[in-house]
Scaffold this motif. Structure first.
Motif, PDB file in Angstrom:
ATOM      1  N   PRO A  45       0.558   5.734  11.559  1.00  0.00           N
ATOM      2  CA  PRO A  45       1.120   6.568  12.445  1.00  0.00           C
ATOM      3  C   PRO A  45       2.516   7.329  11.685  1.00  0.00           C
ATOM      4  N   CYS A  94       6.122   2.023   4.169  1.00  0.00           N
ATOM      5  CA  CYS A  94       5.327   0.676   4.395  1.00  0.00           C
ATOM      6  C   CYS A  94       6.000  -0.611   4.633  1.00  0.00           C
ATOM      7  N   PHE A 100       0.224  -2.053  -0.408  1.00  0.00           N
ATOM      8  CA  PHE A 100       0.940  -0.890  -0.256  1.00  0.00           C
ATOM      9  C   PHE A 100       2.581  -0.814  -0.398  1.00  0.00           C
ATOM     10  N   VAL A 104      -0.291   5.430  -1.004  1.00  0.00           N
ATOM     11  CA  VAL A 104       0.835   5.953  -0.041  1.00  0.00           C
ATOM     12  C   VAL A 104       1.701   6.725  -0.464  1.00  0.00           C
TER      13      VAL A 104
HETATM   14  S1  SF4 Z   1       0.008   1.888   8.754  1.00  0.00           S
HETATM   15 FE1  SF4 Z   1       2.284   1.285   7.876  1.00  0.00          FE
HETATM   16  S2  SF4 Z   1       1.421  -0.404   6.227  1.00  0.00           S
HETATM   17 FE2  SF4 Z   1      -0.372   1.077   6.828  1.00  0.00          FE
HETATM   18  S3  SF4 Z   1      -0.102   2.768   5.410  1.00  0.00           S
HETATM   19 FE3  SF4 Z   1       0.877   3.387   7.278  1.00  0.00          FE
HETATM   20  S4  SF4 Z   1       3.102   2.969   7.062  1.00  0.00           S
HETATM   21 FE4  SF4 Z   1       1.767   1.871   5.563  1.00  0.00          FE
END
Ligand code: SF4
Ligand code: SF4
Length: 706
Positions: A651, A606, A629, A600
């Motif tokens: 997203p 996250c 992450f 990431v």
């Molecule tokens: S959906 Fe949320 S937890 Fe998963 S990579 Fe994207 S920001 Fe991180």
């Protein structure tokens, strides 16, 4: 020919009359109108019965008998009209009314069945009468391997008089009722008409059966794709629509099996029954089309049994369609399989049945026509997915995957290989060319030992550089099957099915470890047996096959497809999640030594994320990735096969796949490197967008990952 000139206009007139009566049935809104429709259908039946009686004894006495029969049936047909009239009148009197008023009516199951019975029996009688009128002797209509009555059924239903008039009736009915049918069902019903026309038994000659089989197969592929995409676009289906779709696919499975039996033995009974069932399904939908919009709805991704029915119908139809095409295009294909005779003791018969079933399934699934059809169907669903994929890297991967399937599953093993090496053995038993990683075809192995070792070396190098994605998301035939829109949506079963749930997450559960150990032990055992058999130390065969060839056929010709159909109960991408594919296991062992991982750009994003969309998007069920992450900013799992749905699902555009390209990029920039934002990495979809301030601490799908 003189008969045809007379009979064709009569048949056309009956087609129009029947279609109009079916339309009246579908639109009947009063009891009087419904009863009147039934009466008129019965009148048609009476005339055809009279015609049959006369043609069975064409004389003056036969004509008198025919008139009696016709009059008797017509008299009986009046009874429901009077009965309904009396009921309506009695109700009217009971309610204090004066005069006659018909009661309101909606077509129900009983009415639909009655109309259906009259239409089907009229159609059958018309086929029979016209066959007799055109000079076909009664004796030839009633002779066949299944007895006189069943022979008569199949001979009439498979005749052109039945098939073409029925198809014309179906087409005209749907045209007359087009405004009342929901658009997708109009398309599906039109597809049914096309498939009915392409009945290979309808006409003789050399070209009709083959042409009809090819055209019918193309029409069926188009219909299956349309149906699959329809359910993908409609996560909530009406129960009536769901039932219709599953029944339609089951009928097509039976129809394809029927064509195969007809090809192999000349017995068309199963095909005739399937045609009648198709027709019944068609008219039932047309007469009661209102329920498509009014019946209760259900979320099909939460209904494992329904989804299993859908997949099983598609698979059975595909298997027999593949066998039919193999048999039609390569005459002698079936006899060349080497089936065992079903004779001898009970044990002998059972062994031969298992052997034949196994051989049939594995031969069809390895055949070019089956792979081409599956490729066309599942590949079209992948194209739909491609259109809605935003991540450029995933789009490129999906494109390469489609090209790989076309090249390595269809073109090279069949077209190219057959032309360039016409007398070489089947590619599925050549170690280097198949997916058997060198364990197949032991007698050849010593000759191509260097190439086999080279296969492992290439596998190791690519897996360390790019992860197992080069294999499990690109070059293997499996990803094409798993990643089309509808099948990909079935990843929800990884969580909701009791077996799939046990394999969730990146850790090696005891069940996963046991599956993996059994798979690899079996691989070693069959390779050893194959080798000992090759050098003459012992005679080791399984179901008459070299042990390693058997294991390859079992894994990829039988088990893989069985598990595909069982997705609603075991989860999607189960060759990866459950660890039963030895090729995937070998690739994953090398992956863990390389640079492949998910990273990431900002772990704070996250930590604040409440969607956890990456985990929900993973088709392999690696639900613990968000926890990794948040704590480490990256995630490694040998189960991850780099599909990239998580990257697509995030997203915030916070996620990317890290592999050797990043290592090389870092080495090239080493020393002088002004700091570059991770968002500038080659696979960045967009710069991370700061999320909304979190209202609460994000929930985790797997608390162990925090
Ligand atoms: S959906 Fe949320 S937890 Fe998963 S990579 Fe994207 S920001 Fe991180
Ligand atoms: S695990 Fe095996 S069958 Fe599944 S995608 Fe990978 S190589 Fe193909």
């Amino acid at each position: 020919m003189a008969y045809e000139v007379l009979l064709v206009p009569i048949a056309a007139g009956m087609v129009v009359a029947t279609a109009l009566l079916v339309k009246m049935s579908a639109q009947a809104r009063t009891t009087a109108r419904a009863a009147g429709t039934v009466f008129l259908l019965a009148m048609m039946e009476a005339m055809l019965l009279g015609g049959l009686v006369y043609l069975l004894a064409p004389s003056t006495a036969g004509l008198v008998d025919a008139l009696w029969v016709t009059s008797a049936v017509m008299s009986l047909a009046v009874v429901p009209i009077f009965w309904q009239f009396l009921r309506d009148a009695r109700r009217q009197i009971a309610e204090g009314g004066t005069g006659y008023a018909s009661q309101p009516f909606r077509p129900n199951v009983r009415f639909s069945l009655l109309v259906l019975a009259l239409v089907v029996s009229s159609e059958f009688l018309m086929g029979l009468v016209f066959e007799l009128a055109s000079g076909t002797p009664w004796a030839s209509l009633t002779s066949g391997p299944s007895g006189a009555a069943l022979a008569l059924l199949s001979q009439v239903v498979l005749s052109p008089w039945f098939v073409f008039t029925m198809a014309a009736e179906m087409a005209l009915t749907v045209a007359l009722l087009r405004r009342e049918l929901l658009a997708p069902f109009g398309v599906l019903l039109a597809g049914q008409v096309g498939i009915m026309v392409a009945t290979p038994t309808a006409l003789g000659g050399a070209s009709w059966p083959l042409g009809a089989i090819v055209v019918g197969s193309v029409a069926m592929i188009a219909l299956v794709v349309y149906a699959m995409e329809f359910v993908y676009r409609n996560p909530e289906l009406s129960r009536a629509a769901g039932t219709y779709l599953v029944r339609l696919l089951a009928i097509y499975g039976a129809m394809m099996a029927g064509i195969f039996l007809w090809q192999a033995s000349g017995d068309g009974l199963l095909l005739a029954v399937a045609l009648l069932a198709e027709m019944a399904l068609y008219f039932d939908l047309v007469v009661r089309s209102g329920r498509l919009a009014t019946s209760e709805t259900f979320a099909w991704l939460r209904d494992a049994r329904w989804t299993f029915g859908l997949l099983a119908g598609v698979f059975v139809a595909e298997i027999f369609m593949g066998a039919v095409l193999d048999q039609a295009i390569l005459p002698g294909w079936y006899t060349g399989l080497g089936m065992w005779a079903l004779t001898g003791s009970g044990t002998d018969v059972a062994t031969a049945a298992v052997h034949n079933g196994f051989l049939f399934l594995s031969a069809v699934t390895a055949s070019v026509w089956f792979l081409a059809m599956m490729g066309a169907e599942m590949g079209t669903l992948v194209v739909y997915k491609l259109r809605e994929t935003r991540s450029r890297e995933t789009r490129v991967r999906l494109g390469v995957m489609l090209g790989s399937y076309a090249a390595f599953a269809v073109f090279f093993p069949s077209v190219y290989y057959t032309i360039v090496f016409p007398s070489a053995p089947d590619p599925s038993v050549v170690p280097l060319l198949g997916w058997s990683m060198g364990v197949g075809s032991a007698p050849l192995a010593p000759i191509v030992f260097g190439a086999v070792v080279g296969t492992y070396a290439i596998t190791a190098a690519l897996s360390m550089a790019f992860g197992r994605r080069w294999l499990c998301s690109v070059f293997c035939t499996a990803p094409l099957m798993f990643q089309g829109t509808t099948i990909d949506a079935m990843k929800t079963f990884n969580r909701s099915s009791s077996i799939g749930h046990r394999y969730l997450g990146s850790r090696f559960s005891s069940l996963y470890s046991a599956t993996l150990a059994i798979t690899m032990a079996a691989l070693v055992a069959v390779s050893l047996l194959s080798y000992l058999d090759a050098i003459g130390t012992l005679h080791a065969q399984i179901l008459g096959l070299d042990p390693s060839v058997f294991f390859f056929a079992l894994s990829f010709g039988v088990l893989w497809y069985l598990m595909f159909v069982l997705i609603p109960f075991v989860g999607n991408y189960n060759c990866v999640t459950m660890g039963w594919c030895y090729t995937g296991i070998i690739a994953q062992a090398f992956q863990s030594l390389g640079a492949f991982k998910l990273k990431v750009r900002d772990r704070e994003v996250c930590r604040a994320c409440t969607t956890l969309d990456c985990a929900k998007g993973c088709p392999v069920g690696l639900v613990d990735m968000p926890g990794h992450f948040r704590t480490k900013g990256e995630f490694r799992s040998s189960k991850c096969c780099g599909v990239g749905d998580c990257v697509e699902a995030c997203p915030y555009g916070n996620l990317y796949i890290h592999d050797i390209r990043h290592l090389i990029g870092r080495w090239l920039r080493a020393g002088a490197a002004p700091h570059r934002s991770p968002a500038a990495l080659p696979m960045a979809r967009s710069r991370p967008v700061p999320p909304e301030p979190a209202k609460a601490h994000p929930a985790s799908l797997d608390s162990g990952g925090r």
